[in-house]
Write an enzyme that holds these catalytic residues in place. Structure first.
Site, PDB file in Angstrom:
ATOM      1  N   GLU A   1      -4.333   5.439   0.050  1.00  0.00           N
ATOM      2  CA  GLU A   1      -5.064   4.207   0.370  1.00  0.00           C
ATOM      3  C   GLU A   1      -5.994   4.553   1.520  1.00  0.00           C
ATOM      4  O   GLU A   1      -5.535   4.731   2.649  1.00  0.00           O
ATOM      5  CB  GLU A   1      -4.087   3.103   0.810  1.00  0.00           C
ATOM      6  CG  GLU A   1      -3.075   2.673  -0.233  1.00  0.00           C
ATOM      7  CD  GLU A   1      -3.683   1.795  -1.304  1.00  0.00           C
ATOM      8  OE1 GLU A   1      -4.869   1.418  -1.202  1.00  0.00           O
ATOM      9  OE2 GLU A   1      -2.968   1.485  -2.263  1.00  0.00           O
TER      10      GLU A   1
ATOM     11  N   CYS B   1      -9.512  -2.202   6.832  1.00  0.00           N
ATOM     12  CA  CYS B   1      -9.967  -1.345   5.730  1.00  0.00           C
ATOM     13  C   CYS B   1     -10.732  -2.161   4.697  1.00  0.00           C
ATOM     14  O   CYS B   1     -11.721  -1.705   4.139  1.00  0.00           O
ATOM     15  CB  CYS B   1      -8.792  -0.630   5.087  1.00  0.00           C
ATOM     16  SG  CYS B   1      -7.503  -1.738   4.539  1.00  0.00           S
TER      17      CYS B   1
END
Ligand code: NAD
Length: 502
Positions: A242, A276
């Site tokens: 990720e 993010c």
């Protein structure tokens, strides 16, 4: 109160500090390869015990953990604030979203991963077929600092629900939060070290990749993800990556412009832009562009970073990020961009004031690279199609947002990202049933939802012969007639168009 982990005097340690005040928050050991290895070995025994509890036993324990965390939100939020710098209120939102996942994963694990019958097909109708998803064993989780609860827990909660033991290496910027989580789990599961902590920097993370874990779940930057994948390749250890993002928002002609500006501001600047799936670029169609920029600028101009309770967001957690933000803003201005809010002087460190940039060329760093600061670029586009084209011209593909009434979902589906929210920002991350992950430089694999559970389990396929077949061809002593019969069956079974099964 300072957090310390018991260590022999000779062991190397590192400190974490409050990014706003520089005050010491905790002191932790730097775990080297031998310490990491023995932690993974302990986890191996714990994994067998944990898997043996079954879905129901684990769900009960994970529910107890959730209840314990829900009762200690204020304590944990305060620690997240002190160690990472984000406002306490933001930490509360982060923990609340985490609790949704800690609820969803164990509640759905048996349905998604449990043993079930599948059709064996006409040719093998004499066999019963089942599939189940068994735990890997020991999963190494390596986390970042920006959401020190939500982000690693996206892996930890799902890996535990699937039946694995976990060795967790939090970011070197937020080990106290990691330690708090691991200790709280031990209160509800005291029998075995099912969730353990190792601390240190990149070398400790690399040691975890080499320690014989059965899978590594990494969340962090794209550059580190590449190193992790290379290290894991040495033992063919599977990885979930990720990574970073450069999320775009599309504002269509029929959008609620005020709502879009409010959401862009939150998506771009909350947590000092260190998200993010934060919005970093906005593509607003010509018809609403001026209105959008005016509204966004008015809202951004009154945002104030700081350490106090009224501040909109806190400091940059990582001192080195301030230089990245400064480079992006300065480069954008040098290349013809204009700051409608803030400017190069807004980037001071540890606080960065809001910066809204317009007319920035698409190949500038501020549009292409992850800035990870409270900055937004806004670009005028002809229509939503051009917005999609520009949004997709990125090496990243994590999340996205669309504001528009009629074409919102259509645009969202066309964006080359793992997730998108229509008429809101970041919402996909709070839905337990929705998978979370990226494409391209944003990584691969998924946390959350059914995909997130399967990510931490390997499929096990079993067939069982119920009675002999009339076309028993997989034996050397078969009669030639058997192949003839098979050809007849092939003609009947596959030789005609069949309706698609829904
Ligand atoms: P980072 O890559 O610097 O560090 C992440 C973790 O990897 C840390 O625990 C670090 O110690 C460890 N690490 C560093 N080098 C390593 C190595 N060689 N081997 C093994 N481990 C190593 O990232 P960061 O600065 O902590 O986090 C910010 C980044 O994370 C941003 O790019 C952000 O977009 C990304 N992020 C992504 C998601 C997501 O879900 N996609 C969520 C949060 C943050």
């Amino acid at each position: 109160m300072m957090t310390t982990v018991d260590t022999p005097a000779a062991v190397e340690t590192f400190d974490t500090t409050d990014p706003a005040t520089g005050e010491l928050v905790g002191r932790f050991p730097v775990h080297g390869p031998a310490a990491v290895q023995s932690t993974v070995e302990r986890a191996r025994t714990a994994a067998r015990w944990w898997a043996g509890l079954g879905f129901a036993g684990r769900a009960e324990r994970l529910a107890a953990w959730r209840v314990l965390l829900a009762g200690k939100v204020a304590e944990l939020a305060e620690l997240v604030h002190r160690e990472g710098g984000k406002p306490v209120a933001d930490a509360v939102i982060e923990i609340a979203t985490t609790l949704e996942h800690l609820t969803w994963a164990p509640a759905n694990a048996e349905r998604v991963l449990g043993r079930r019958k599948v059709r064996s097909g006409l040719l093998l109708a004499n066999h019963a077929a089942t599939v189940e998803y068994q735990p890997y064993g020991v999963v190494g989780v390596i986390g970042p600092w920006n959401y020190p609860v939500f982000t690693p827990m996206g892996s930890i909660a799902y890996a535990l629900a699937a039946g694995n033991a976990v060795v967790f290496k939090p970011s070197e910027y937020t080990p106290a939060v990691g330690d708090w989580l691991v200790r709280s789990f031990a209160q509800v599961v005291p029998e075995q070290p099912v969730l353990q902590l190792v601390t240190g920097g990149g070398q400790t993370g690399a040691a975890l990749c080499r320690a014989g874990v059965d899978k590594v779940a990494f969340t962090g930057s794209t550059a580190t993800a590449k190193k992790i994948m290379a290290t894991c390749a040495e033992r063919l250890t599977p990885v979930l990556l990720e990574c970073g993002g450069k999320d775009a928002m599309v504002v269509d002609a029929d959008a609620d412009v005020d709502a879009a500006a409010t959401a862009a501001l939150w998506g771009g600047m909350a947590n000092a832009g260190q998200t993010c799936v934060g919005i970093e670029r906005v593509y607003a169609v010509d018809a609403v562009y001026d209105d959008f920029v005016a509204k966004l600028a008015a809202k951004a101009a009154v945002l104030r970073p700081g350490e106090d309770r009224e501040a909109a967001y806190g400091p940059a957690t990582m001192p080195s990020q301030v230089d990245v933000i400064r480079r992006h803003v300065t480069d954008a201005l040098d290349r013809g961009g204009r700051a409608v809010v803030g400017g190069a002087g807004s980037v001071r460190g540890p606080y960065v004031e809001p910066v809204v940039l317009v007319d920035v060329p698409e190949d500038a760093a501020a549009v292409r690279e992850e800035t990870f600061g409270p900055t937004l670029t806004v670009t005028r586009v002809r229509d939503a199609d051009e917005a999609v084209e520009k949004a997709n011209a990125s090496s990243y593909g994590l999340g996205a947002a669309v504001f528009g009434k009629t074409r919102g979902e259509e645009i969202a589906r066309r964006l080359r990202t793992g997730m998108a929210s229509v008429n809101s920002v970041l919402t996909f991350s709070g839905v337990g049933a929705l998978p979370f992950g990226g494409v391209g430089d944003s990584g691969f694999g998924r946390i959350h939802g059914e995909d997130g559970l399967r990510e931490f389990a390997r499929s096990k396929a079993v067939t069982r012969q119920r009675f002999p077949s009339v076309v028993d061809v997989t034996r050397f002593d078969r009669k030639p007639a058997a192949i003839k019969r098979l050809m007849t069956v092939v003609g009947i079974v596959y030789g005609r168009p069949r309706r698609r099964r829904r």
